[in-house]
Design a protein around this motif. Structure first.
Motif, PDB file in Angstrom:
ATOM      1  N   UNK A 189      46.378  45.741  43.239  1.00 59.43           N
ATOM      2  CA  UNK A 189      45.647  45.711  44.755  1.00 59.43           C
ATOM      3  C   UNK A 189      44.669  46.567  44.924  1.00 59.43           C
ATOM      4  N   UNK A 190      44.643  47.858  44.504  1.00 61.84           N
ATOM      5  CA  UNK A 190      43.605  48.781  44.829  1.00 61.84           C
ATOM      6  C   UNK A 190      42.381  48.202  43.771  1.00 61.84           C
ATOM      7  N   UNK A 191      42.677  47.707  42.791  1.00 66.89           N
ATOM      8  CA  UNK A 191      41.520  47.001  41.842  1.00 66.89           C
ATOM      9  C   UNK A 191      40.696  46.067  42.272  1.00 66.89           C
ATOM     10  N   UNK A 192      41.341  45.137  43.029  1.00 68.26           N
ATOM     11  CA  UNK A 192      40.786  43.800  43.531  1.00 68.26           C
ATOM     12  C   UNK A 192      40.055  44.519  44.712  1.00 68.26           C
ATOM     13  N   UNK A 193      40.424  45.207  45.621  1.00 71.71           N
ATOM     14  CA  UNK A 193      39.741  45.946  46.792  1.00 71.71           C
ATOM     15  C   UNK A 193      38.430  46.386  46.410  1.00 71.71           C
ATOM     16  N   UNK A 226      43.641  36.826  47.362  1.00 72.89           N
ATOM     17  CA  UNK A 226      42.365  37.047  47.461  1.00 72.89           C
ATOM     18  C   UNK A 226      41.778  37.399  45.918  1.00 72.89           C
ATOM     19  N   UNK A 227      42.712  37.694  45.033  1.00 73.07           N
ATOM     20  CA  UNK A 227      42.278  38.152  43.842  1.00 73.07           C
ATOM     21  C   UNK A 227      41.263  37.035  43.052  1.00 73.07           C
ATOM     22  N   UNK A 228      41.547  35.716  43.309  1.00 74.82           N
ATOM     23  CA  UNK A 228      40.832  34.860  42.736  1.00 74.82           C
ATOM     24  C   UNK A 228      39.200  34.818  43.265  1.00 74.82           C
ATOM     25  N   UNK A 229      38.942  35.312  44.430  1.00 80.36           N
ATOM     26  CA  UNK A 229      37.506  35.626  44.677  1.00 80.36           C
ATOM     27  C   UNK A 229      36.638  36.213  43.779  1.00 80.36           C
ATOM     28  N   UNK A 230      37.447  37.348  42.871  1.00 75.82           N
ATOM     29  CA  UNK A 230      36.578  38.081  41.838  1.00 75.82           C
ATOM     30  C   UNK A 230      37.272  38.142  40.503  1.00 75.82           C
ATOM     31  N   UNK A 231      38.400  37.539  40.517  1.00 78.93           N
ATOM     32  CA  UNK A 231      38.925  37.799  39.164  1.00 78.93           C
ATOM     33  C   UNK A 231      39.321  36.359  38.229  1.00 78.93           C
ATOM     34  N   UNK A 232      39.304  36.571  36.949  1.00 76.02           N
ATOM     35  CA  UNK A 232      39.897  35.691  36.024  1.00 76.02           C
ATOM     36  C   UNK A 232      40.655  36.303  35.139  1.00 76.02           C
TER      37      UNK A 232
END
Ligand SMILES: Cc1ncc(COP(=O)(O)O)c(C=O)c1O
Length: 402
Positions: A189-193, A226-232
């Motif tokens: 959670x912290x990493x995605x933010x 919302x992780x899909x906005x920035x992560x794979x």
């Protein structure tokens, strides 16, 4: 004509190959080497998966080029896996690509999204593709630690403040190879933010998604809203179903990254052999008892190894996940360094391990021990290690070896 090839010059000699070469030579001369070096599962895949491979291979129309991004049924099977295991909704059309192992997937994505000079944040020590996939693609690596604590986030902040150009990609790998460290959902959670705030892509390698031992299932970064906005995220059948040689893995997540990767792959490959993809569907869709059985088996091996090596005079922290232990060199032999210590273990204890320095400079002082031999062989390895340590004058304690 120059044979000083730009990319080849950027690839250092493969340290681990030195130990592998010695292991092969020792075996060729008839030595019984207990091989805890490579993370190559010693278990067979489930029988129904092999049956499916054979069944489909017998079909005359199964031998042509397959689909580079993976057959639709396999992409659906992977989306279903994310649904049942992580509660994450995945579109099999736009958010999944099948890879020839997650290693190929990481390399293809690196090729797709990296420009020469881009800065990539990668762990050190790390599984080599996490750095060299990007170095081959022309990137510069800035190392970050593996330990997922406050210092980790501070190092990310420093990297953003002091690196030009600003880093654009962060690689994370939990459960970690080689350190076996694990994280909880709060970390992601912290990493995605952080990634959203800093406009950094996150590539998460979840190759050990099912090998966790202390009752807490390994989370996926995609569980963060919302992780899909920035992560794979990359997963693999290699360890979960003991199918390492089959070369099937997946990338799942951000549709732009998946599209970029699929595009590059469409130029490079025709996808895995269709019978292998069909059998991979059987693995993901069929009975899952093998996953739990193997988890328990690695768990038991972990306990046997930590206990037996401890009794042999070598204290090894118990790994919470993965198929590895990340073992500090016995203090009395730390001066040898991880490469020389690994060579001595091979020569004098007939036990192969991977020298930590092969995973990056911060791996020095450690060796990686893969739990890929059975309990009896792990006990034998501990007895051999004890004899070696005694021969080196190390106090192995009064207790008898396991
Ligand atoms: C962390 C990690 N990622 C990826 C891989 C490669 O797996 P695959 O067989 O899916 O290419 C490995 C293999 O050991 C690994 O340890």
């Amino acid at each position: 004509m120059s044979d000083e090839f730009y990319r080849i010059k950027r690839l250092p000699p493969y340290v681990i190959a030195e130990v592998n070469g010695m292991r092969a030579a020792a075996r060729a001369s008839g030595e019984d080497i207990i091989d805890l070096g490579m993370g190559n599962p010693d278990l067979p895949p489930p029988p129904h998966v092999i049956d499916k491979l054979v069944e489909v291979a017998k079909k005359p129309d199964a031998h042509g080029y397959s689909q580079s991004k993976g057959i639709p049924g396999l992409r659906r099977a992977q989306a279903n896996y994310y649904g049942r295991r992580f509660g994450v909704d995945i579109d099999p059309e736009t958010e999944v690509v099948v890879t020839m192992g997650s290693k190929e997937g990481l390399a293809s994505l690196a090729t797709a999204i990296t420009a020469p000079g881009d800065v990539v944040l990668a762990p050190n020590p790390s599984y080599p593709i996490h750095t060299f996939g990007f170095i081959i693609a022309g990137a510069t690596i800035r190392a970050v630690p593996t330990t997922p604590d406050e210092a980790y986030f501070e190092s990310l902040e420093r990297a953003m403040a002091f690196t030009v150009p600003r880093p654009s990609i962060l690689v994370v790998n939990y459960p970690s190879n080689p350190t076996a460290e694990a994280v909880d959902l709060a970390f992601y959670e912290r990493l995605v933010a952080w990634a959203k705030e800093n406009e950094v892509w996150i590539l998460s390698d979840l190759a050990y998604s099912e090998l966790y031992f202390d009752g807490k299932p390994t989370p996926s970064i995609l569980q963060v809203p919302g992780a899909k906005d920035v992560a794979v995220e990359f997963t693999s059948l290699s360890k979960t179903y003991s199918m390492a040689g089959w070369r099937i893995g997946f990338a799942v997540g951000n549709a732009k990254l998946i599209a970029a990767m699929s595009r590059v792959k469409s130029y490079l490959d025709y996808g895995a052999f269709t019978p292998i993809q069909a059998a991979a569907c059987a693995a993901l869709n069929g009975p899952q008892d093998i996953v739990e059985t193997n988890r328990l088996l690695y768990h038991k091996r972990r306990d046997v190894m930590v206990e037996a090596f401890g009794r042999a005079g070598w204290d090894i922290p118990s790994p919470p996940a993965s198929m590895f232990a990340w073992a500090p060199l016995p203090p009395a032999l730390a001066h040898l360094g991880s490469l020389e210590f690994s060579k001595q273990l091979l020569t004098h204890a007939h036990v192969a391990v991977a020298p930590g320095v092969g995973y990056g400079e911060n791996g020095e002082g450690f060796v990686r021990i893969a739990m890929v031999e059975n309990e009896q062989r792990l006990r034998q390895a501990a007895r051999n290690v004890k004899r070696y340590l005694q021969s080196m004058g190390v106090n192995t304690g009064a207790k008898a070896s396991g």
